[in-house]
Design a protein around this motif. Structure first.
Motif, PDB file in Angstrom:
ATOM      1  N   VAL A  17     -27.555  62.611  67.767  1.00 55.10           N
ATOM      2  CA  VAL A  17     -26.773  63.724  68.314  1.00 55.10           C
ATOM      3  C   VAL A  17     -25.562  63.223  69.097  1.00 55.10           C
ATOM      4  CG1 VAL A  17     -26.831  65.708  69.883  1.00 55.10           C
ATOM      5  CG2 VAL A  17     -28.770  65.237  68.384  1.00 55.10           C
ATOM      6  N   LEU A  18     -25.740  62.205  69.889  1.00 53.80           N
ATOM      7  CA  LEU A  18     -24.632  61.682  70.680  1.00 53.80           C
ATOM      8  C   LEU A  18     -23.545  61.102  69.767  1.00 53.80           C
ATOM      9  CD1 LEU A  18     -23.391  61.066  73.410  1.00 53.80           C
ATOM     10  CD2 LEU A  18     -24.692  58.930  73.444  1.00 53.80           C
ATOM     11  N   ALA A  19     -23.949  60.350  68.732  1.00 54.21           N
ATOM     12  CA  ALA A  19     -22.982  59.778  67.803  1.00 54.21           C
ATOM     13  C   ALA A  19     -22.235  60.882  67.052  1.00 54.21           C
ATOM     14  CB  ALA A  19     -23.678  58.849  66.822  1.00 54.21           C
ATOM     15  N   CYS A  20     -22.929  61.930  66.664  1.00 51.95           N
ATOM     16  CA  CYS A  20     -22.279  63.048  65.968  1.00 51.95           C
ATOM     17  C   CYS A  20     -21.275  63.751  66.887  1.00 51.95           C
ATOM     18  CB  CYS A  20     -23.328  64.038  65.468  1.00 51.95           C
ATOM     19  SG  CYS A  20     -24.332  63.399  64.113  1.00 51.95           S
ATOM     20  N   ALA A  22     -19.708  62.401  69.397  1.00 50.62           N
ATOM     21  CA  ALA A  22     -18.579  61.486  69.559  1.00 50.62           C
ATOM     22  C   ALA A  22     -17.677  61.536  68.330  1.00 50.62           C
ATOM     23  CB  ALA A  22     -19.085  60.057  69.796  1.00 50.62           C
ATOM     24  N   GLY A  23     -18.261  61.624  67.152  1.00 51.50           N
ATOM     25  CA  GLY A  23     -17.476  61.725  65.927  1.00 51.50           C
ATOM     26  C   GLY A  23     -16.623  62.983  65.905  1.00 51.50           C
ATOM     27  N   VAL A  24     -17.209  64.100  66.291  1.00 55.43           N
ATOM     28  CA  VAL A  24     -16.461  65.367  66.332  1.00 55.43           C
ATOM     29  C   VAL A  24     -15.325  65.274  67.348  1.00 55.43           C
ATOM     30  CG1 VAL A  24     -16.637  67.808  66.995  1.00 55.43           C
ATOM     31  CG2 VAL A  24     -18.359  66.797  65.495  1.00 55.43           C
ATOM     32  N   ALA A  25     -15.605  64.700  68.513  1.00 50.45           N
ATOM     33  CA  ALA A  25     -14.568  64.557  69.546  1.00 50.45           C
ATOM     34  C   ALA A  25     -13.443  63.654  69.060  1.00 50.45           C
ATOM     35  CB  ALA A  25     -15.183  64.006  70.832  1.00 50.45           C
ATOM     36  N   THR A  26     -13.790  62.614  68.335  1.00 50.13           N
ATOM     37  CA  THR A  26     -12.778  61.698  67.804  1.00 50.13           C
ATOM     38  C   THR A  26     -11.879  62.410  66.799  1.00 50.13           C
ATOM     39  OG1 THR A  26     -14.212  59.788  68.146  1.00 50.13           O
ATOM     40  CG2 THR A  26     -12.425  59.544  66.538  1.00 50.13           C
ATOM     41  N   ILE A  27     -12.475  63.165  65.907  1.00 46.95           N
ATOM     42  CA  ILE A  27     -11.696  63.904  64.906  1.00 46.95           C
ATOM     43  C   ILE A  27     -10.777  64.917  65.589  1.00 46.95           C
ATOM     44  CG2 ILE A  27     -11.862  65.580  63.019  1.00 46.95           C
ATOM     45  CD1 ILE A  27     -14.445  64.001  62.170  1.00 46.95           C
ATOM     46  N   ARG A  28     -11.288  65.599  66.585  1.00 51.20           N
ATOM     47  CA  ARG A  28     -10.449  66.569  67.318  1.00 51.20           C
ATOM     48  C   ARG A  28      -9.271  65.870  67.991  1.00 51.20           C
ATOM     49  NH1 ARG A  28     -15.381  69.914  69.775  1.00 51.20           N
ATOM     50  NH2 ARG A  28     -15.601  71.403  68.080  1.00 51.20           N
TER      51      ARG A  28
END
Length: 139
Positions: A17-20, A22-28
């Motif tokens: 969940v944390l990695a996901c 972080a991935g969403v935040a990175t894409i944003r």
């Protein structure tokens, strides 16, 4: 996941969940800060600057890449250069606080991979450092 047999898919971070998040935040952040656009603009700036240096230093046999991943290949009379030239340039740049990597079959390519948020001023500074290192290394 119920359809997969055990061992079909592995990954230390798969579904974390944390990695996901972080991935969403990175894409944003990439989208909101136009990092792909900046990478394209700064890549053109870097490539153009390196090609200008190539005119003065014919041992730069090729400048190639896309965006901010650019290779500067060193050759001597059309053949791959001794990797010592590449290593000496990397060390000369390191002494000036510019970190670069070597790569390629003959270890005669300098790989440029600045961050996606690199600024115009930072690219200009890097090109200046690289030019100084060229003057010192290739006489």
């Amino acid at each position: 996941m119920k359809k997969w047999q055990p061992g079909t898919h592995g990954g230390t971070y798969g579904g974390n969940v944390l990695a996901c998040a972080a991935g969403v935040a990175t894409i944003r952040a990439m989208r909101d800060e136009d990092m792909p656009g900046n990478a394209a603009r700064r890549g053109v700036q870097l490539t153009t600057g390196l090609r200008k240096l190539q005119e003065e230093y014919p041992t730069i046999g090729d400048v190639r890449g896309l965006g901010l991943m650019i290779g500067t290949e060193f050759t001597v009379k059309g053949k791959p250069a001794d990797k010592a030239i590449t290593k000496a340039l990397i060390h000369a740049c390191e002494e000036r606080n510019l970190l670069l990597l070597s790569c390629g079959t003959y270890d005669n390519v300098i790989r440029w991979i600045p961050p996606l948020i690199v600024t115009e001023q930072q690219i200009n500074e890097a090109l200046g450092i690289f030019e100084d290192a060229l003057k010192e290394t290739i006489k």
